[in-house]
Design an enzyme around this catalytic site. Structure first.
Site, short mmCIF file in Angstrom:
data_model
loop_
_atom_site.label_atom_id
_atom_site.label_comp_id
_atom_site.label_asym_id
_atom_site.label_seq_id
_atom_site.Cartn_x
_atom_site.Cartn_y
_atom_site.Cartn_z
N ASP A 1 2.89 5.68 13.89
CA ASP A 1 2.73 4.40 14.58
C ASP A 1 3.36 4.54 15.96
OD1 ASP A 1 3.29 1.70 15.54
OD2 ASP A 1 2.82 1.02 13.51
N ILE A 2 2.66 4.11 16.97
CA ILE A 2 3.14 4.22 18.34
C ILE A 2 4.42 3.41 18.55
CG2 ILE A 2 1.77 2.36 19.38
CD1 ILE A 2 2.22 5.84 20.89
N ASN B 1 -0.27 -5.63 5.63
CA ASN B 1 -0.45 -6.99 6.14
C ASN B 1 -1.95 -7.29 6.08
OD1 ASN B 1 2.31 -7.08 6.87
ND2 ASN B 1 1.86 -6.09 8.79
N GLN C 1 -1.04 -9.12 10.29
CA GLN C 1 -1.97 -8.05 10.64
C GLN C 1 -2.40 -8.23 12.09
OE1 GLN C 1 -5.56 -7.82 8.25
NE2 GLN C 1 -6.16 -5.88 9.15
N HIS D 1 -4.98 -0.91 7.04
CA HIS D 1 -4.00 0.15 7.20
C HIS D 1 -2.74 -0.14 6.39
CE1 HIS D 1 -3.13 -2.78 10.41
NE2 HIS D 1 -1.87 -2.33 10.43
N HIS E 1 1.35 0.66 6.26
CA HIS E 1 2.54 1.13 6.96
C HIS E 1 3.43 1.85 5.95
CE1 HIS E 1 2.18 -1.43 10.64
NE2 HIS E 1 1.46 -2.18 9.82
#
Length: 137
Positions: free
Chosen positions: A30-31, A86, A93, A99, A101
């Site tokens: 994750d960025i 989410n 979300q 996706h 996490h």
């Protein structure tokens, strides 16, 4: 989806730091990095969220999420892991591509805070709530 950032990552139009990839699933850092090693696991095919992802693909995504969690504990020294999904904006979300996490936890003082505020149980009809949910399964 043409404007989906995760679809662009899958197509290679946007770079990412890949952690895992096979024909169906992609996992990348994750960025935002809530904690060091925070990884997103996505199906390569676009589904808006958990509610629409086919079960066989959901199983593959979760298998990869489990493997990544195990690797975070063994290689990064995480003491625990949060696995978080989410679904829809009201639940947090922000990217409308399903996706998961996988967030390694190092201490109670790291950047992630999960606190659940409880409703007053005596005001809720728990048997009716359970029945309503189970009737839809």
């Amino acid at each position: 989806m043409d404007n989906c950032i995760f679809c662009k990552i899958v197509k290679g139009e946007i770079p990412c730091y890949k952690v895992y990839e096979d024909k169906d699933v992609l996992a990348f850092l994750d960025i935002s990095q809530t904690t060091v090693g925070h990884t997103l696991v996505i199906p390569k095919e676009h589904f808006d969220n958990l509610l629409f992802c086919p079960r066989d693909l959901l199983e593959k995504v979760m298998h990869v999420a489990q493997s990544i969690a195990q690797a975070q504990v063994s290689s990064l020294g995480a003491k625990g892991v949060n696995v978080l999904i989410n679904t829809n904006e009201v639940a947090g979300q922000t990217v409308m591509h399903f996706h998961v996490h996988v967030i390694p936890r190092y201490s109670n003082e790291d950047a992630l805070r999960l606190e659940f505020l409880s409703n007053k149980i005596d005001k809720l009809n728990l048997p009716a709530i359970a029945e309503n949910i189970s009737n839809k399964l």
